[in-house]
Design an enzyme around this catalytic site. Structure first.
Site, PDB file in Angstrom:
ATOM      1  N   ARG A  64       1.121  -1.201   0.015  1.00 19.44           N
ATOM      2  CA  ARG A  64      -0.091  -0.074  -0.036  1.00 19.44           C
ATOM      3  C   ARG A  64       0.971   1.367   0.071  1.00 19.44           C
ATOM      4  O   ARG A  64       0.987   2.187  -0.900  1.00 19.44           O
ATOM      5  CB  ARG A  64      -0.785   0.019   1.261  1.00 19.44           C
ATOM      6  CG  ARG A  64      -1.978   0.956   1.185  1.00 19.44           C
ATOM      7  CD  ARG A  64      -1.581   2.548   1.646  1.00 19.44           C
ATOM      8  NE  ARG A  64      -1.100   2.373   3.035  1.00 19.44           N
ATOM      9  CZ  ARG A  64      -0.719   3.685   3.566  1.00 19.44           C
ATOM     10  NH1 ARG A  64      -0.643   4.772   3.026  1.00 19.44           N
ATOM     11  NH2 ARG A  64      -0.275   3.657   4.834  1.00 19.44           N
ATOM     12  N   ASP A  65       1.610   1.528   1.101  1.00 19.78           N
ATOM     13  CA  ASP A  65       2.264   2.678   1.117  1.00 19.78           C
ATOM     14  C   ASP A  65       3.428   2.772   0.266  1.00 19.78           C
ATOM     15  O   ASP A  65       4.028   3.978  -0.254  1.00 19.78           O
ATOM     16  CB  ASP A  65       2.572   2.790   2.676  1.00 19.78           C
ATOM     17  CG  ASP A  65       3.134   4.378   3.167  1.00 19.78           C
ATOM     18  OD1 ASP A  65       2.824   5.188   2.329  1.00 19.78           O
ATOM     19  OD2 ASP A  65       3.679   4.366   4.229  1.00 19.78           O
TER      20      ASP A  65
ATOM     21  N   HIS B  15       6.077   4.332  12.581  1.00 15.16           N
ATOM     22  CA  HIS B  15       6.122   4.456  10.979  1.00 15.16           C
ATOM     23  C   HIS B  15       7.273   5.585  10.949  1.00 15.16           C
ATOM     24  O   HIS B  15       7.027   6.721  10.707  1.00 15.16           O
ATOM     25  CB  HIS B  15       4.905   4.693  10.746  1.00 15.16           C
ATOM     26  CG  HIS B  15       4.650   4.789   9.179  1.00 15.16           C
ATOM     27  ND1 HIS B  15       3.861   3.678   8.703  1.00 15.16           N
ATOM     28  CD2 HIS B  15       5.056   5.566   8.365  1.00 15.16           C
ATOM     29  CE1 HIS B  15       3.909   3.893   7.312  1.00 15.16           C
ATOM     30  NE2 HIS B  15       4.621   5.011   7.069  1.00 15.16           N
TER      31      HIS B  15
ATOM     32  N   HIS C 221       9.988   7.097   8.044  1.00 15.37           N
ATOM     33  CA  HIS C 221      10.611   7.122   6.743  1.00 15.37           C
ATOM     34  C   HIS C 221      12.242   7.315   6.803  1.00 15.37           C
ATOM     35  O   HIS C 221      12.652   7.986   8.141  1.00 15.37           O
ATOM     36  CB  HIS C 221       9.940   8.358   6.020  1.00 15.37           C
ATOM     37  CG  HIS C 221       8.638   7.748   5.447  1.00 15.37           C
ATOM     38  ND1 HIS C 221       8.174   7.997   4.264  1.00 15.37           N
ATOM     39  CD2 HIS C 221       7.708   7.173   6.260  1.00 15.37           C
ATOM     40  CE1 HIS C 221       6.925   7.443   4.169  1.00 15.37           C
ATOM     41  NE2 HIS C 221       6.403   6.907   5.435  1.00 15.37           N
TER      42      HIS C 221
ATOM     43  N   CYS D  10       5.696   9.929   0.436  1.00 18.61           N
ATOM     44  CA  CYS D  10       4.358  10.739   0.363  1.00 18.61           C
ATOM     45  C   CYS D  10       3.938  11.771  -0.636  1.00 18.61           C
ATOM     46  O   CYS D  10       4.864  12.572  -0.797  1.00 18.61           O
ATOM     47  CB  CYS D  10       4.306  11.216   1.943  1.00 18.61           C
ATOM     48  SG  CYS D  10       3.166  12.220   2.220  1.00 18.61           S
TER      49      CYS D  10
ATOM     50  N   ASN E 225       9.813   4.473   3.054  1.00 22.19           N
ATOM     51  CA  ASN E 225       9.640   3.913   4.499  1.00 22.19           C
ATOM     52  C   ASN E 225      10.865   2.988   4.698  1.00 22.19           C
ATOM     53  O   ASN E 225      11.738   2.796   3.652  1.00 22.19           O
ATOM     54  CB  ASN E 225       8.398   2.772   4.614  1.00 22.19           C
ATOM     55  CG  ASN E 225       7.224   3.534   4.257  1.00 22.19           C
ATOM     56  OD1 ASN E 225       7.202   4.172   3.237  1.00 22.19           O
ATOM     57  ND2 ASN E 225       6.430   3.569   5.133  1.00 22.19           N
TER      58      ASN E 225
END
Length: 299
Positions: free
Chosen positions: A11-12, A203, A205, A236, A245
């Site tokens: 997803r991310d 979370h 990055h 992002c 990430n």
């Protein structure tokens, strides 16, 4: 000691790729991640496809995954419409998301923070009523691309609001990769006083190369749940210049070297990273993946 890894690459990671990865390749990637032992995988997002066309195939991807006992699949859900799609896909966990900074929330969700709460509350109530688990993400906890420093009280207020909605776990995000270990100690050191560390995740990055150092700092504060992305994919769209990430391969390598248990097979994880790198036709940021591929004989 055991650490949980929440794999967010499908997803991310993929939502920020300019190339559209075919649903079949996403499904194959998810199967490889499951084979590597990952028990929590965020597979897609049920946002409007016009906002994130890379994930327009969420329904197809969910339909194609061979469900495995003990593996929790989840997806981002922004509203009731997205929740209905998630329910129809057979998911038993969803994730809600918002920002700690007003400007990022406005650009990301197109609403001020105050107007976001009622929408998320409705989604959480409906999801819980049908037996789903609900996770929460808070973006820009450690810094905002538009506002700079974000006061800790912002994150505290949003955390409290999400917990009241029935969210079982909150992932605190360094969306643009500005955090340092000192800041991680400060933020988690304060928030674990309000919330048990079992309900907080990190979370990070790696925009400025501090991702794994921040993991080490969070571990010292008792955090045992970390989001990461296969190959270091990610970024992002609303945070200019934000890198991927932290890489799942790099995270697992470090944790195993620190005698933490993850239940993940690093060699199989590297195979998954190599696979998606081939699909994208590029070298991925993961240092462990690069080192592994470089050490293998050609042919």
């Amino acid at each position: 000691m055991r650490v949980q890894i929440v794999e967010v690459g499908p997803r991310d990671g993929l939502q920020n790729e300019s190339a559209i990865v075919p649903a079949a390749a996403k499904i194959a990637l998810i199967h490889k991640l499951m084979a590597a032992g990952l028990k929590r995988i965020e597979v897609s997002s049920f946002v409007n496809p016009k906002w994130i066309p890379q994930l327009a195939d969420a329904d197809e991807v969910l339909q194609g995954i061979n469900r495995s006992q003990g593996v929790m699949l989840s997806a981002l859900v922004p509203n009731i419409r997205g929740l209905e799609r998630a329910r129809q896909s057979g998911l038993t966990e969803i994730a809600l998301f918002m920002s700690a900074s007003e400007t990022h929330n406005q650009k990301n969700i197109n609403k001020p923070i105050a107007d976001t709460y009622p929408i998320l509350r409705e989604v959480a109530q409906e999801a819980l009523a049908i037996g789903m688990k609900v996770r929460g993400y808070i973006s820009t906890v450690f810094g905002c691309p538009y506002e700079g420093n974000v006061p800790l009280d912002n994150s505290r207020r949003v955390t409290e609001a999400l917990l009241k909605m029935g969210v079982y776990e909150i992932s605190l995000g360094d969306t643009i990769g500005v955090a340092t270990p000192k800041q991680v100690h400060e933020v988690f050191g304060e928030l674990v006083k309000d919330v048990t560390n079992e309900r907080l995740a990190a979370h990070f990055h790696d925009t400025r190369g501090t991702g794994l150092a921040n993991v080490a700092a969070a571990l010292e504060e008792g955090i045992r749940i970390f989001d990461s992305s296969i190959g270091g994919l990610g970024g992002c769209p609303y945070a200019p210049g934000a890198a991927g990430n932290i890489s799942t391969e790099d995270l697992v390598y470090m944790l195993h070297g620190m005698d933490y248990e993850t239940g993940v097979d690093l060699e199989k994880l590297i195979e998954a990273g190599a696979y998606i790198g081939q699909q994208l036709g590029k070298e991925l940021p993961s240092k462990v993946l690069r080192a592994s591929l470089a050490s293998k004989p050609a042919g």
